[in-house]
Design an enzyme around this catalytic site. Structure first.
Site, PDB file in Angstrom:
ATOM      1  N   ASP A 186       0.874  -1.181   0.000  1.00 38.69           N
ATOM      2  CA  ASP A 186       0.000   0.000   0.000  1.00 38.69           C
ATOM      3  C   ASP A 186       0.907   1.226   0.000  1.00 38.69           C
ATOM      4  OD1 ASP A 186      -3.089   0.850   1.597  1.00 38.69           O
ATOM      5  OD2 ASP A 186      -1.656   2.175   0.630  1.00 38.69           O
TER       6      ASP A 186
ATOM      7  N   GLU B 104      -0.888  -0.721  -4.512  1.00 35.46           N
ATOM      8  CA  GLU B 104      -2.045   0.092  -4.141  1.00 35.46           C
ATOM      9  C   GLU B 104      -1.690   1.570  -4.006  1.00 35.46           C
ATOM     10  OE1 GLU B 104      -4.697  -1.495  -1.242  1.00 35.46           O
ATOM     11  OE2 GLU B 104      -5.073   0.467  -0.343  1.00 35.46           O
TER      12      GLU B 104
ATOM     13  N   GLU C 101      -9.246   4.859  -2.471  1.00 32.27           N
ATOM     14  CA  GLU C 101      -9.773   5.114  -1.123  1.00 32.27           C
ATOM     15  C   GLU C 101      -9.937   6.610  -0.840  1.00 32.27           C
ATOM     16  OE1 GLU C 101      -6.256   3.174   0.720  1.00 32.27           O
ATOM     17  OE2 GLU C 101      -6.426   4.738   2.213  1.00 32.27           O
TER      18      GLU C 101
ATOM     19  N   ASP D 202     -13.895   4.166  -0.017  1.00 25.67           N
ATOM     20  CA  ASP D 202     -14.206   3.984   1.400  1.00 25.67           C
ATOM     21  C   ASP D 202     -15.630   4.503   1.598  1.00 25.67           C
ATOM     22  OD1 ASP D 202     -12.519   4.149   4.458  1.00 25.67           O
ATOM     23  OD2 ASP D 202     -14.623   4.667   4.204  1.00 25.67           O
TER      24      ASP D 202
ATOM     25  N   HIS E 189     -12.215   0.178   0.708  1.00 23.91           N
ATOM     26  CA  HIS E 189     -11.181   0.418   1.718  1.00 23.91           C
ATOM     27  C   HIS E 189     -11.766   0.051   3.084  1.00 23.91           C
ATOM     28  CE1 HIS E 189      -9.324   3.264   4.675  1.00 23.91           C
ATOM     29  NE2 HIS E 189      -8.253   2.719   4.157  1.00 23.91           N
TER      30      HIS E 189
HETATM   31  C1  LIG Z   1      -1.917   0.965   5.619  1.00 22.08           C
HETATM   32  C2  LIG Z   1      -2.132   2.252   4.868  1.00 22.08           C
HETATM   33  O1  LIG Z   1      -0.937   3.029   4.962  1.00 22.08           O
HETATM   34  C3  LIG Z   1      -3.267   3.066   5.456  1.00 22.08           C
HETATM   35  O2  LIG Z   1      -2.984   3.367   6.781  1.00 22.08           O
HETATM   36  C4  LIG Z   1      -4.582   2.339   5.358  1.00 22.08           C
HETATM   37  C5  LIG Z   1      -4.917   2.067   3.931  1.00 22.08           C
HETATM   38  O3  LIG Z   1      -4.580   2.811   3.016  1.00 22.08           O
HETATM   39  C6  LIG Z   1      -5.656   0.847   3.616  1.00 22.08           C
HETATM   40  O4  LIG Z   1      -6.088   0.159   4.564  1.00 22.08           O
HETATM   41  O5  LIG Z   1      -5.811   0.580   2.390  1.00 22.08           O
HETATM   42 MG   LIG Z   2      -4.838   1.899   1.086  1.00 27.28          MG
END
Ligand SMILES: C[C@H](O)[C@H](O)CC(=O)C(=O)O
Ligand SMILES: [Mg+2]
Length: 390
Positions: free
Chosen positions: A211, A237, A265, A288, A315
């Site tokens: 990510d 991602e 997201e 999201d 998300h």
């Molecule tokens: C993990 C990612 O940096 C962020 O905190 C959450 C995210 O973008 C995701 O769950 O997709």
């Molecule tokens: Mg993400």
């Protein structure tokens, strides 16, 4: 039945603003971001304010006393928008006026909204309306959306420990990318070395993903993707900033064809996702539902994605996306954010804010038939109402 009142409440710590965690949490451990070009903001995303907004809780109460609840990341600014602007389109409306209320909230805020915080606030109102309608009709939200197309949800984990996620039965493990372009080729090699070690730990078939949280450019993301292909990275991602629709299209062309490109997201409304799908051509979009416009807008976004042959894997947003995902054929699995500080245990995503929040067991999750989204506000969590419009 009419709606009597809308209330916008805030809470400190945890909740929907899931980045608002204590400092030893894996989710804030040297994550690459667009701010990483400034060394002082590299070690922690909280340093540049990722958790500055906080959680917004919206309650919509019907004239019979039934209360629907929605949450988002918006805090006091979101509370102001709900109380001082959006409430007028909700109070006095019928509990079934969900589509009309959404259209009025969106069009009335166009001059300062369209995306970001305003759409987060609109999403929370929309989620509260769906929760309310489900409670009044004594049906789970998924029943209002056409009913389940599968018996249970399968989850991948977003986590600092994909090795633990594999033991827990998840489909795969999505890791934060820790180094971006500002840390040069050394950072790129460190990213790949971390992936190589994790691939060694989890074996050849467990999904591993990065990510990138908007941190990269097309050139770096291309090099990262081709280097990561050696260790079978399943998807890359959110490599670029949300508005670089053109960059996503170029990155899709340059990435290995067997690696999925995902993002979305931080995108909002069917209009933003139309641009992303037509220009960027992602394989999976990840709206999201607490941010993109709520269930009412996610229905439209999902149909648009389906027509483009893209999957929709929202998300991490707990029950608010689970009730949607289980009703959609082009949403074959869902995200679970491991919010335990060391990512070694499964804990509810919005803990401690919500009670009865279901969590995956063995990487799978069945939804109860409880009306609405099936969760309750925790009475032990202190809520404040910073503004009111009465
Ligand atoms: C993990 C990612 O940096 C962020 O905190 C959450 C995210 O973008 C995701 O769950 O997709
Ligand atoms: Mg993400």
């Amino acid at each position: 039945m009419k709606i009597r009142q809308v209330r916008a409440l805030t809470v400190t710590g945890g909740g929907a603003d899931y980045h608002d965690q204590a400092e030893d949490h894996w989710i804030d451990d040297h994550v690459a971001t667009p701010m990483a070009k400034y060394p002082e903001y590299r070690a922690s995303r909280q340093a540049f304010g990722i958790n500055v907004l906080g959680t917004l809780v919206v309650e919509v109460e019907a004239e019979d006393g039934t209360v629907g609840v929605g949450v988002t990341t918006a805090g006091e600014p979101g509370a102001y928008i709900v109380e001082k602007h959006l409430a007028r389109f909700v109070e006095g409306a019928s509990v079934t006026d969900v589509e009309k209320i959404w259209d009025q909230m969106f069009n009335a805020t166009l001059y300062y909204g369209r995306k970001g915080l305003v759409l987060n606030a609109i999403s929370a109102v929309d989620l509260a309306l769906y929760d309310l309608l489900g409670k009044i009709r004594q049906e789970p939200v998924y029943a209002l959306l056409g009913g389940p197309v599968r018996d249970e949800l399968q989850c991948y984990a977003t986590t600092g420990r994909p090795d633990v996620a594999k033991e827990l039965g998840f489909l795969g493990g999505k890791m934060t990318l820790q180094h971006g372009p500002a840390e040069g080729v050394e950072g790129l090699h460190a990213n790949i070395e971390r992936l190589r070690k994790m691939r060694e730990q989890v074996g050849p078939d467990f999904w591993l993903m990065f990510d990138c949280w908007m941190a990269l450019d097309v050139e770096y993301a291309t090099r990262l993707a081709h280097a990561a292909a050696e260790y079978d990275l399943k998807w890359l991602e959110e490599a670029l900033i949300p508005d670089d629709y053109w960059g996503y299209g170029e990155l899709r062309r340059r990435m290995p064809s067997t690696m999925l490109m995902t993002t979305g997201e931080h995108e909002h409304t069917r209009y933003g996702f139309r641009l992303l799908l037509e220009m960027g051509r992602p394989d999976i979009i990840q709206p999201d539902v607490n941010w993109c416009g709520g269930i009412t807008e996610l229905i439209k976004i999902s149909a648009l994605a389906d027509a483009h042959g893209a999957m929709v894997v929202p998300h991490g947003s707990s029950v608010y996306s689970y009730h949607f995902v289980i009703t959609r054929h082009n949403s074959p699995f869902t995200e679970f954010l491991m919010m335990h500080p060391q990512a070694t245990e499964v804990v509810p995503m919005f803990s401690p804010l919500l009670l009865d929040e279901p969590v995956p067991v063995g990487g799978r999750l069945r939804l109860p038939e409880t009306p609405g989204f099936g969760v309750r506000l925790n009475p032990e969590v202190e809520l404040r109402r910073p503004y009111d419009h009465d």
